[in-house]
Motif scaffolding. Structure first.
Motif, PDB file in Angstrom:
ATOM      1  N   GLY A 233      -2.912  -2.226   6.648  1.00  0.00           N
ATOM      2  CA  GLY A 233      -2.081  -1.361   7.470  1.00  0.00           C
ATOM      3  C   GLY A 233      -1.905  -0.022   6.803  1.00  0.00           C
ATOM      4  O   GLY A 233      -2.295   0.180   5.649  1.00  0.00           O
TER       5      GLY A 233
ATOM      6  N   GLU B 233      -5.181  -8.811   5.870  1.00  0.00           N
ATOM      7  CA  GLU B 233      -4.240  -7.891   6.493  1.00  0.00           C
ATOM      8  C   GLU B 233      -4.427  -6.506   5.902  1.00  0.00           C
ATOM      9  O   GLU B 233      -4.705  -6.375   4.713  1.00  0.00           O
ATOM     10  CB  GLU B 233      -2.793  -8.327   6.237  1.00  0.00           C
ATOM     11  CG  GLU B 233      -2.422  -9.656   6.820  1.00  0.00           C
ATOM     12  CD  GLU B 233      -0.989 -10.049   6.515  1.00  0.00           C
ATOM     13  OE1 GLU B 233      -0.277  -9.287   5.824  1.00  0.00           O
ATOM     14  OE2 GLU B 233      -0.572 -11.114   6.970  1.00  0.00           O
TER      15      GLU B 233
ATOM     16  N   ASP C 169      -0.078  -0.668  16.718  1.00  0.00           N
ATOM     17  CA  ASP C 169      -0.109   0.757  16.430  1.00  0.00           C
ATOM     18  C   ASP C 169       1.162   1.361  17.020  1.00  0.00           C
ATOM     19  O   ASP C 169       1.420   1.212  18.218  1.00  0.00           O
ATOM     20  CB  ASP C 169      -1.354   1.400  17.055  1.00  0.00           C
ATOM     21  CG  ASP C 169      -1.484   2.848  16.670  1.00  0.00           C
ATOM     22  OD1 ASP C 169      -1.921   3.119  15.542  1.00  0.00           O
ATOM     23  OD2 ASP C 169      -1.134   3.715  17.510  1.00  0.00           O
TER      24      ASP C 169
ATOM     25  N   SER D 222       2.317   4.246  12.364  1.00  0.00           N
ATOM     26  CA  SER D 222       2.195   3.003  11.615  1.00  0.00           C
ATOM     27  C   SER D 222       1.186   2.103  12.311  1.00  0.00           C
ATOM     28  O   SER D 222       1.271   1.888  13.516  1.00  0.00           O
ATOM     29  CB  SER D 222       3.564   2.314  11.553  1.00  0.00           C
ATOM     30  OG  SER D 222       3.490   1.104  10.875  1.00  0.00           O
ATOM     31  N   SER D 223       0.225   1.583  11.544  1.00  0.00           N
ATOM     32  CA  SER D 223      -0.751   0.657  12.125  1.00  0.00           C
ATOM     33  C   SER D 223      -0.884  -0.567  11.237  1.00  0.00           C
ATOM     34  O   SER D 223      -0.692  -0.497  10.021  1.00  0.00           O
ATOM     35  CB  SER D 223      -2.115   1.340  12.300  1.00  0.00           C
ATOM     36  OG  SER D 223      -2.598   1.787  11.058  1.00  0.00           O
ATOM     37  N   PHE D 224      -1.199  -1.692  11.866  1.00  0.00           N
ATOM     38  CA  PHE D 224      -1.318  -2.964  11.152  1.00  0.00           C
ATOM     39  C   PHE D 224      -2.409  -3.790  11.811  1.00  0.00           C
ATOM     40  O   PHE D 224      -2.495  -3.847  13.041  1.00  0.00           O
ATOM     41  CB  PHE D 224       0.019  -3.721  11.208  1.00  0.00           C
ATOM     42  CG  PHE D 224      -0.037  -5.099  10.619  1.00  0.00           C
ATOM     43  CD1 PHE D 224      -0.013  -5.279   9.245  1.00  0.00           C
ATOM     44  CD2 PHE D 224      -0.120  -6.212  11.434  1.00  0.00           C
ATOM     45  CE1 PHE D 224      -0.063  -6.556   8.702  1.00  0.00           C
ATOM     46  CE2 PHE D 224      -0.175  -7.482  10.895  1.00  0.00           C
ATOM     47  CZ  PHE D 224      -0.143  -7.658   9.534  1.00  0.00           C
ATOM     48  N   ASN D 225      -3.251  -4.409  10.988  1.00  0.00           N
ATOM     49  CA  ASN D 225      -4.321  -5.285  11.476  1.00  0.00           C
ATOM     50  C   ASN D 225      -4.282  -6.595  10.701  1.00  0.00           C
ATOM     51  O   ASN D 225      -4.084  -6.594   9.493  1.00  0.00           O
ATOM     52  CB  ASN D 225      -5.704  -4.652  11.244  1.00  0.00           C
ATOM     53  CG  ASN D 225      -5.847  -3.329  11.923  1.00  0.00           C
ATOM     54  OD1 ASN D 225      -5.641  -3.225  13.111  1.00  0.00           O
ATOM     55  ND2 ASN D 225      -6.192  -2.306  11.162  1.00  0.00           N
TER      56      ASN D 225
ATOM     57  N   LYS E 176      -3.727  -6.421  16.348  1.00  0.00           N
ATOM     58  CA  LYS E 176      -3.595  -5.042  15.898  1.00  0.00           C
ATOM     59  C   LYS E 176      -2.343  -4.458  16.534  1.00  0.00           C
ATOM     60  O   LYS E 176      -2.104  -4.668  17.723  1.00  0.00           O
ATOM     61  CB  LYS E 176      -4.768  -4.177  16.354  1.00  0.00           C
ATOM     62  CG  LYS E 176      -6.069  -4.429  15.695  1.00  0.00           C
ATOM     63  CD  LYS E 176      -7.100  -3.440  16.262  1.00  0.00           C
ATOM     64  CE  LYS E 176      -8.461  -3.679  15.685  1.00  0.00           C
ATOM     65  NZ  LYS E 176      -9.460  -2.721  16.219  1.00  0.00           N
TER      66      LYS E 176
END
Length: 154
Positions: free
Chosen positions: A107, A105, A72, A94-97, A70
């Motif tokens: 985000g 994926e 962030d 901005s977030s991404f998993n 993750k």
């Protein structure tokens, strides 16, 4: 209890242990940064040319485990042209998993534009040579609180 109940209990227990062990080795890192960087755009010939610079206050959080990652990023970016004239400010979250198990994926990117400089701890003079090394714990906390105070606008 019958045999079927025993298998269900044992199976549930094994799944629980697997899930707990998958979550136990998670590494979390947070970077609080204050910096200036050039901005550039590609011209008609395909070359990148400097268009100005931006002042940045940011918080980058990364959580990585065996089965996921993750990220962030929360940032305030003040944009200036090559002459040092203020252009705009962008507030970014901005977030991404990513799951390493399912490869799924997702985000989200949110951005809002402001019309007043909003970064802290970066002087207006000699900006081209600015570099803030060894940010004190107090200054990092100040930047963190400042950046987080802008996140409710998004």
């Amino acid at each position: 209890m019958d045999l079927k109940s025993n298998f269900l209990i044992i199976g549930s227990l094994m799944i629980s242990i697997f899930l707990l062990s998958a979550c136990s080795n998670v590494e979390k890192v947070q970077h609080i940064e204050v910096f200036v960087t050039e901005t550039s755009e590609q011209n008609d010939e395909g070359f990148f040319e400097t268009t100005g610079y931006k002042k940045v206050n940011s918080i980058t959080s990364i959580e990585e485990g065996k089965n996921h990652i993750k990220t962030d990023i929360k940032a305030i970016e003040d944009f200036y042209d090559t002459e040092g004239n203020y252009l705009r400010t962008e507030i970014i979250h901005s977030s991404f998993n990513k799951s390493n198990v399912t490869q799924a994926e997702d985000g989200e990117n949110r951005k809002e534009e402001l019309q007043e400089p909003s970064t802290v701890l970066i002087p207006n003079e000699n900006i081209e040579q600015f570099k803030l090394d060894n940010v004190s714990k107090e200054d990092k906390e100040k930047v963190k609180e400042h950046v987080l105070s802008f996140m409710d606008r998004l």
